[in-house]
Design a protein around this motif. Sequence first.
Motif, PDB file in Angstrom:
ATOM      1  N   ARG A 352      50.720 -10.811  -5.416  1.00 41.08           N
ATOM      2  CA  ARG A 352      50.920  -9.603  -5.852  1.00 41.08           C
ATOM      3  C   ARG A 352      51.977  -8.822  -5.765  1.00 41.08           C
ATOM      4  O   ARG A 352      52.682  -7.561  -5.595  1.00 41.08           O
ATOM      5  CB  ARG A 352      49.231  -8.484  -4.758  1.00 41.08           C
ATOM      6  CG  ARG A 352      48.081  -9.027  -5.525  1.00 41.08           C
ATOM      7  CD  ARG A 352      48.332  -8.179  -7.182  1.00 41.08           C
ATOM      8  NE  ARG A 352      47.893  -9.015  -7.839  1.00 41.08           N
ATOM      9  CZ  ARG A 352      49.056  -9.119  -9.314  1.00 41.08           C
ATOM     10  NH1 ARG A 352      48.005  -7.595  -9.177  1.00 41.08           N
ATOM     11  NH2 ARG A 352      48.563 -10.006 -10.234  1.00 41.08           N
ATOM     12  N   THR A 353      53.127  -9.760  -4.925  1.00 40.93           N
ATOM     13  CA  THR A 353      54.002  -9.928  -4.363  1.00 40.93           C
ATOM     14  C   THR A 353      55.111 -10.360  -5.138  1.00 40.93           C
ATOM     15  O   THR A 353      55.100 -11.978  -5.205  1.00 40.93           O
ATOM     16  CB  THR A 353      54.370 -10.460  -2.992  1.00 40.93           C
ATOM     17  OG1 THR A 353      52.776  -9.239  -2.180  1.00 40.93           O
ATOM     18  CG2 THR A 353      55.088  -9.233  -2.269  1.00 40.93           C
ATOM     19  N   TYR A 364      55.789  -5.172  -4.885  1.00 42.87           N
ATOM     20  CA  TYR A 364      54.349  -5.338  -5.136  1.00 42.87           C
ATOM     21  C   TYR A 364      53.942  -5.198  -6.558  1.00 42.87           C
ATOM     22  O   TYR A 364      54.829  -4.050  -7.169  1.00 42.87           O
ATOM     23  CB  TYR A 364      53.488  -4.290  -4.206  1.00 42.87           C
ATOM     24  CG  TYR A 364      54.768  -4.769  -2.880  1.00 42.87           C
ATOM     25  CD1 TYR A 364      54.095  -6.131  -2.096  1.00 42.87           C
ATOM     26  CD2 TYR A 364      56.070  -4.201  -1.982  1.00 42.87           C
ATOM     27  CE1 TYR A 364      54.726  -5.924  -0.780  1.00 42.87           C
ATOM     28  CE2 TYR A 364      56.052  -4.399  -1.251  1.00 42.87           C
ATOM     29  CZ  TYR A 364      55.996  -5.671  -0.322  1.00 42.87           C
ATOM     30  OH  TYR A 364      56.387  -6.101   1.599  1.00 42.87           O
ATOM     31  N   ARG A 367      46.496  -3.877  -7.729  1.00 45.93           N
ATOM     32  CA  ARG A 367      45.402  -4.552  -7.714  1.00 45.93           C
ATOM     33  C   ARG A 367      45.107  -5.064  -8.784  1.00 45.93           C
ATOM     34  O   ARG A 367      43.173  -5.651  -8.401  1.00 45.93           O
ATOM     35  CB  ARG A 367      45.021  -4.274  -6.181  1.00 45.93           C
ATOM     36  CG  ARG A 367      46.259  -4.780  -5.224  1.00 45.93           C
ATOM     37  CD  ARG A 367      45.698  -4.626  -3.643  1.00 45.93           C
ATOM     38  NE  ARG A 367      44.234  -5.729  -3.089  1.00 45.93           N
ATOM     39  CZ  ARG A 367      45.107  -6.792  -2.937  1.00 45.93           C
ATOM     40  NH1 ARG A 367      46.656  -6.782  -3.021  1.00 45.93           N
ATOM     41  NH2 ARG A 367      43.917  -7.807  -2.369  1.00 45.93           N
ATOM     42  N   LYS A 369      44.093  -4.736 -12.474  1.00 46.75           N
ATOM     43  CA  LYS A 369      44.384  -5.600 -14.382  1.00 46.75           C
ATOM     44  C   LYS A 369      44.440  -4.546 -15.210  1.00 46.75           C
ATOM     45  O   LYS A 369      45.606  -4.347 -16.340  1.00 46.75           O
ATOM     46  CB  LYS A 369      43.853  -6.887 -14.621  1.00 46.75           C
ATOM     47  CG  LYS A 369      44.345  -7.990 -13.495  1.00 46.75           C
ATOM     48  CD  LYS A 369      43.837  -9.519 -14.235  1.00 46.75           C
ATOM     49  CE  LYS A 369      44.690 -10.624 -13.754  1.00 46.75           C
ATOM     50  NZ  LYS A 369      44.213 -12.062 -14.280  1.00 46.75           N
TER      51      LYS A 369
END
Length: 458
Positions: A352-353, A364, A367, A369
């Motif tokens: 996620r980064t 970032y 979280r 989709k």
Amino acid sequence: MVEENMTCFMQRKGENPMVFVLDTNKRPLAPCHGAVARKLLKQGKAAIYKRFPFTIILKKSVDESENETTYRLKIDYGSRHTGLAILRGQEVVWLGQLDHRTDIKERIDKRRAFRRARRNRKTRYRKPRFLNRKRKEGWLPSSLESRVQNIQTWVNRLKKLCPIGYISYENAKFDTQLMRNPEINGVEYQQGTLQGYEVREYLLEKFGRKCCYCGKENVPLEVEHIIPKSRGGTDRVDNLCLACHDCNQRKGSKTAEEFGYPHIQKQVKESLKDASAVNSTRWKVYEVLKQSGCEVECGTGARTKMNRIRLDLPKTHYFDACCVGESTPNHLYFKTKEVLFIRAKGRGSRSRTNLDRYGFPRGYLARQKFFFGFQTGDMVKAVVPRGKYQGVWFGEVACRKTGSFDIKGKDGKRIAQGINYRYVQVIQRFDGYAYGKGGRNLRKVQFLVVPKGRGFLA
């Protein structure tokens, strides 16, 4: 006979591709002609089920006794590209080419470098665990497992769209030592290149005990990579040479050709990693095909080539697939003039980064989709009523949690930005693959859908 068969392929200029058909219970039926599919859609007797490969679904059930399993799926397995063809007797009803991922090892190496850097830089000491992990029987590296799973995925998908009862698979084995040295025989298979030598002594003999680049003698010589490891070079002995310290430092991360010595570069033999990949996975693919429940026929590469020459077909992966195995007929009649090109893309990353080149965070990711019912990678149609991007756009969508989406073209570049999600509708959900079509001119292949400006749906 050869001329007659090739004419059957070339003269079907105006013929439409065959279309997969499902009944209302999603049971696969015999593929139909494109004109029949258009008629069923126009009359409201069917609806579009899938765009790639194009499939319609009927609005009524069909008696199971009418569902014949006489179709044969033929697979020409390769390290980078796999040819696919569906035949019924002498008729070729569908052609496809599956392009495998080749960036997996590079991505894993990059991730490993970042993890090691973090481990040594600022995290508490943790005892290494690599010696505690066991590999299950039949384990394959991720880069090879990906190829096997791609084939498994498409065999299962095509079985759901077409009544396939038989599979022909080219189970080819490559003799990598014979490919290096056509005259090798007997005990030479066990001896190898460095028989009787150490690596450094071998290089001193090979290059006359002097620097390969400046020709200096009687100076300390260093073992140097012709193609640097940072550029994908290996530690194979044919990628090594001798250089003095000054030349080694000046060359840096350049290849020998970039450094101005192309004759040194030519000494590096072509890599056989593609042949090794096929050798390592060919029986794993066979096991996967046996699990599909279809009768599997194995063919050799020599038989495929013989059939292709006999039928006078061009050397492409999908035409090779038509020629796999003993079941290849004496004539082939092509009911389709299109090829579906399928490119494996993966399904994203757990990370996620976003990192910069040094491994430090630079952004970032969300979280989740899905945003407003869309996922990045979906094929969409956007009808923009006004503004800078007024018009109709087709392509891949890049989602944001704000609801302002971007549309990407075939080259991955954004062709429309800041499109409100209300103007966007899904054509096909992202399934880990990108699609393109090719016609009779097989070199003009268009991945996805859009030229610059307003797009069109292939």
